[in-house]
Design a protein around this motif. Structure first.
Motif, short mmCIF file in Angstrom:
data_model
loop_
_atom_site.label_atom_id
_atom_site.label_comp_id
_atom_site.label_asym_id
_atom_site.label_seq_id
_atom_site.Cartn_x
_atom_site.Cartn_y
_atom_site.Cartn_z
N ILE A 187 26.82 -50.45 4.90
CA ILE A 187 27.03 -51.66 5.00
C ILE A 187 26.90 -51.94 3.31
CG2 ILE A 187 26.41 -53.70 6.40
CD1 ILE A 187 26.69 -52.40 8.98
N ASP A 188 27.31 -52.59 2.68
CA ASP A 188 26.90 -52.94 1.88
C ASP A 188 26.63 -54.21 1.74
OD1 ASP A 188 25.88 -53.21 -0.94
OD2 ASP A 188 27.79 -53.13 -1.51
N ILE A 189 25.62 -55.08 1.78
CA ILE A 189 25.25 -56.29 1.85
C ILE A 189 24.56 -56.74 0.33
CG2 ILE A 189 24.37 -58.37 2.57
CD1 ILE A 189 23.92 -56.86 5.77
N SER A 190 25.33 -57.52 -0.45
CA SER A 190 25.09 -57.24 -1.66
C SER A 190 24.07 -59.26 -2.41
CB SER A 190 26.00 -57.41 -2.50
OG SER A 190 27.09 -58.50 -2.99
N LYS A 191 24.33 -59.86 -1.01
CA LYS A 191 23.94 -60.94 -1.07
C LYS A 191 22.48 -61.23 -1.28
CE LYS A 191 27.76 -63.13 -0.82
NZ LYS A 191 28.24 -64.92 -1.69
N LEU A 192 21.61 -61.90 -1.10
CA LEU A 192 19.99 -61.62 -1.14
C LEU A 192 19.99 -63.01 0.16
CD1 LEU A 192 18.38 -62.58 -4.57
CD2 LEU A 192 18.98 -60.20 -2.89
N GLN A 193 18.99 -62.66 0.82
CA GLN A 193 18.29 -63.14 2.62
C GLN A 193 17.37 -63.71 2.18
OE1 GLN A 193 19.46 -63.26 5.65
NE2 GLN A 193 18.64 -64.96 5.73
N PHE A 194 17.51 -65.50 2.31
CA PHE A 194 16.13 -66.28 1.66
C PHE A 194 16.01 -66.93 3.60
CE2 PHE A 194 18.59 -65.79 -2.22
CZ PHE A 194 17.85 -65.84 -3.19
N SER A 195 14.85 -67.21 3.15
CA SER A 195 13.97 -67.94 4.16
C SER A 195 12.12 -68.64 4.23
CB SER A 195 13.53 -66.87 5.71
OG SER A 195 12.90 -66.12 4.47
N LEU A 196 12.42 -69.83 4.80
CA LEU A 196 11.54 -70.44 4.77
C LEU A 196 10.26 -70.76 6.07
CD1 LEU A 196 13.13 -74.21 3.55
CD2 LEU A 196 11.27 -72.34 2.71
N ASN A 197 8.82 -70.08 6.26
CA ASN A 197 8.47 -70.33 6.89
C ASN A 197 7.02 -70.99 6.95
OD1 ASN A 197 5.75 -68.91 5.68
ND2 ASN A 197 7.97 -67.62 4.70
N ALA A 198 6.11 -71.03 8.68
CA ALA A 198 5.10 -72.03 8.54
C ALA A 198 4.63 -71.52 9.13
CB ALA A 198 5.44 -72.96 8.65
N THR A 199 3.03 -71.36 8.75
CA THR A 199 2.05 -70.62 10.13
C THR A 199 1.36 -71.19 9.97
OG1 THR A 199 0.83 -69.34 8.32
CG2 THR A 199 2.86 -68.18 9.40
N LEU A 200 -0.11 -71.19 11.33
CA LEU A 200 -1.14 -71.60 11.80
C LEU A 200 -2.02 -70.84 12.31
CD1 LEU A 200 -1.12 -74.34 13.50
CD2 LEU A 200 -1.22 -74.12 11.55
N GLY A 201 -2.81 -70.28 11.52
CA GLY A 201 -3.47 -68.86 11.58
C GLY A 201 -5.16 -68.61 11.96
N ALA A 202 -5.35 -67.93 12.61
CA ALA A 202 -6.64 -67.87 12.54
C ALA A 202 -7.96 -66.40 12.08
CB ALA A 202 -7.54 -68.01 13.61
N GLU A 203 -8.57 -66.60 11.11
CA GLU A 203 -9.64 -65.27 10.81
C GLU A 203 -10.41 -65.13 10.76
OE1 GLU A 203 -10.05 -62.96 6.69
OE2 GLU A 203 -9.02 -65.11 6.62
N TYR A 204 -10.83 -63.88 11.28
CA TYR A 204 -12.87 -63.84 11.64
C TYR A 204 -13.10 -62.67 10.51
CZ TYR A 204 -16.86 -62.19 13.66
OH TYR A 204 -18.17 -61.84 13.86
N LYS A 205 -13.98 -62.75 9.73
CA LYS A 205 -14.51 -62.06 8.08
C LYS A 205 -15.44 -61.51 8.61
CE LYS A 205 -13.43 -64.14 5.08
NZ LYS A 205 -11.69 -63.18 3.60
N LEU A 206 -14.97 -59.82 8.55
CA LEU A 206 -16.05 -59.30 9.20
C LEU A 206 -17.24 -58.49 7.87
CD1 LEU A 206 -13.30 -56.40 10.58
CD2 LEU A 206 -14.88 -57.80 11.05
N ALA A 207 -16.72 -58.89 6.35
CA ALA A 207 -17.58 -58.68 5.37
C ALA A 207 -17.02 -59.77 4.13
CB ALA A 207 -16.81 -57.34 5.08
N LYS A 208 -17.66 -59.86 3.28
CA LYS A 208 -17.23 -61.18 2.42
C LYS A 208 -15.55 -60.83 2.16
CE LYS A 208 -18.52 -63.39 -2.18
NZ LYS A 208 -18.28 -63.14 -3.53
N ARG A 209 -15.24 -59.71 1.88
CA ARG A 209 -13.26 -59.84 1.39
C ARG A 209 -12.54 -59.09 2.56
NH1 ARG A 209 -13.63 -60.90 -3.88
NH2 ARG A 209 -15.24 -60.59 -5.01
#
Length: 147
Positions: free
Chosen positions: A83-105
């Motif tokens: 299957i040859d798909i020459s067209k590009l696939q575009f998308s939009l996204n939105a997220t809400l997240g939570a991060e826990y820092k284990l170290a500075k970076r």
């Protein structure tokens, strides 16, 4: 935020006509480049809540469609198609997240989100063409280069 993504979309179809069974398996593989902008909402000690929105462009790098027949319970490969798909696939996204820092970076995160895939006009059906609006959750480890 940016990077490189890899997606593999696998679909299976079965048809039964007069005792003749056909199976089809479609596998589409994409490489993508996302671009997201995020904003911190709340920080408390090592925990951060944030929101982000962005877009992604993907290119199909491989597409296969295999057709199998089933006779007396034995599956036999009948046809292999690229299957040859020459067209590009575009998308939009939105997220809400939570991060826990284990170290500075270094941190671990959970990021529920929503993504909308635009019609790529390729004519190839996949989960993205049948259900363009998807809900997901990303879990992972995040390394921050600049701070």
């Amino acid at each position: 935020e940016t990077g490189v993504t890899y997606s593999s979309l696998v679909s299976k179809l079965e048809s039964n006509s007069n005792g003749n069974i056909l199976h089809q398996k479609q596998n589409l593989k994409y490489i993508g480049i996302p671009l997201k902008l995020g904003r911190s909402i709340v920080k408390f000690k090592n925990i951060e809540l944030y929101g982000a929105a962005g877009a992604e462009v993907e290119k199909c790098i491989s597409g296969k469609l295999n057709t199998y027949s089933v006779i007396n319970g034995e599956e036999r490969l009948e046809l292999k198609q690229d299957i040859d798909i020459s067209k590009l696939q575009f998308s939009l996204n939105a997220t809400l997240g939570a991060e826990y820092k284990l170290a500075k970076r270094l941190g671990i995160y959970a990021e529920p989100g929503v993504v909308y895939y635009f019609d790529d006009k390729s004519g190839v059906e996949s989960i993205r063409s049948e259900h363009p609006l998807n809900i997901n959750i990303k879990l992972g480890v995040r390394f921050t280069f600049l701070k």
